[in-house]
Design a protein around this motif. Structure first.
Motif, PDB file in Angstrom:
ATOM      1  N   SER A  52       0.849  -1.192   0.000  1.00  0.00           N
ATOM      2  CA  SER A  52       0.000   0.000   0.000  1.00  0.00           C
ATOM      3  C   SER A  52       0.885   1.243   0.000  1.00  0.00           C
ATOM      4  CB  SER A  52      -0.897   0.003   1.230  1.00  0.00           C
ATOM      5  OG  SER A  52      -0.136   0.277   2.387  1.00  0.00           O
ATOM      6  N   PHE A  53       0.279   2.371  -0.369  1.00  0.00           N
ATOM      7  CA  PHE A  53       1.022   3.628  -0.322  1.00  0.00           C
ATOM      8  C   PHE A  53       1.439   3.939   1.112  1.00  0.00           C
ATOM      9  CE2 PHE A  53      -1.656   4.719  -4.199  1.00  0.00           C
ATOM     10  CZ  PHE A  53      -0.661   4.334  -5.079  1.00  0.00           C
ATOM     11  N   GLN A  54       0.608   3.582   2.076  1.00  0.00           N
ATOM     12  CA  GLN A  54       0.974   3.814   3.473  1.00  0.00           C
ATOM     13  C   GLN A  54       2.181   2.974   3.880  1.00  0.00           C
ATOM     14  OE1 GLN A  54      -2.599   3.219   5.764  1.00  0.00           O
ATOM     15  NE2 GLN A  54      -3.419   5.230   5.231  1.00  0.00           N
ATOM     16  N   GLN A  55       2.236   1.725   3.426  1.00  0.00           N
ATOM     17  CA  GLN A  55       3.395   0.878   3.733  1.00  0.00           C
ATOM     18  C   GLN A  55       4.667   1.449   3.115  1.00  0.00           C
ATOM     19  OE1 GLN A  55       1.571  -2.763   2.172  1.00  0.00           O
ATOM     20  NE2 GLN A  55       2.139  -3.742   4.132  1.00  0.00           N
ATOM     21  N   ILE A  56       4.557   1.920   1.883  1.00  0.00           N
ATOM     22  CA  ILE A  56       5.717   2.510   1.211  1.00  0.00           C
ATOM     23  C   ILE A  56       6.189   3.734   1.990  1.00  0.00           C
ATOM     24  CG2 ILE A  56       6.514   3.678  -0.891  1.00  0.00           C
ATOM     25  CD1 ILE A  56       4.438   1.843  -2.406  1.00  0.00           C
ATOM     26  N   ALA A  57       5.237   4.575   2.384  1.00  0.00           N
ATOM     27  CA  ALA A  57       5.588   5.778   3.146  1.00  0.00           C
ATOM     28  C   ALA A  57       6.258   5.419   4.461  1.00  0.00           C
ATOM     29  CB  ALA A  57       4.338   6.623   3.387  1.00  0.00           C
ATOM     30  N   GLU A  58       5.719   4.437   5.167  1.00  0.00           N
ATOM     31  CA  GLU A  58       6.305   4.045   6.447  1.00  0.00           C
ATOM     32  C   GLU A  58       7.729   3.539   6.273  1.00  0.00           C
ATOM     33  OE1 GLU A  58       3.621   1.253   8.274  1.00  0.00           O
ATOM     34  OE2 GLU A  58       2.031   2.751   8.400  1.00  0.00           O
ATOM     35  N   ARG A  59       7.972   2.785   5.217  1.00  0.00           N
ATOM     36  CA  ARG A  59       9.304   2.221   5.004  1.00  0.00           C
ATOM     37  C   ARG A  59      10.313   3.273   4.560  1.00  0.00           C
ATOM     38  NH1 ARG A  59      10.732  -3.136   1.532  1.00  0.00           N
ATOM     39  NH2 ARG A  59       9.802  -4.094   3.362  1.00  0.00           N
ATOM     40  N   TYR A  60       9.901   4.211   3.709  1.00  0.00           N
ATOM     41  CA  TYR A  60      10.870   5.098   3.063  1.00  0.00           C
ATOM     42  C   TYR A  60      10.835   6.558   3.500  1.00  0.00           C
ATOM     43  CZ  TYR A  60      11.665   1.231  -0.113  1.00  0.00           C
ATOM     44  OH  TYR A  60      11.980   0.007  -0.645  1.00  0.00           O
TER      45      TYR A  60
END
Length: 112
Positions: A52-60
């Motif tokens: 998800s976009f939220q997962q990407i944001a959390e990781r990067y």
């Protein structure tokens, strides 16, 4: 509506918009998301075929140079960093994407 009241409403609206942007509520660049078929694999808040976009944001979000790396991957495709699915080539996602559009999309994703 009298002028002082109108100014107050405008000021309040500006503060609310700024606060929303600061808390990850920036508006989605819908035309770009649609043009590049982002939602074919991603969703805003749950894994689908890709993170998800939220997962990407959390990781990067706090990773140095992540913005550049993600823009590069968006523009050229790339190997999988999550599971088995790689970022498809631009030709398979609606065509080439300009550096400016990649920057806009990545900035938006990182605010999720």
């Amino acid at each position: 509506m009298n002028a002082p009241f109108r100014r107050c409403l405008v000021a309040c609206a500006a503060v609310m918009l700024a606060a929303g942007s600061a808390h990850g509520q920036s508006s989605e660049p819908s035309a770009l998301v649609d043009q590049h078929h982002c939602m074919f694999c991603h969703t805003r808040d749950a894994p689908f075929l890709a993170p998800s976009f939220q997962q990407i944001a959390e990781r990067y979000r706090n990773v140095p140079n992540a913005q550049f790396m993600l823009e590069h991957k968006l523009r050229l495709g790339g190997k999988a960093h999550w599971g088995d699915m790689a970022m498809p080539l631009p030709a398979d996602r609606g065509g080439p994407i300009s550096p400016e559009d990649a920057h806009t999309l990545v900035q938006w994703v990182l605010t999720q």
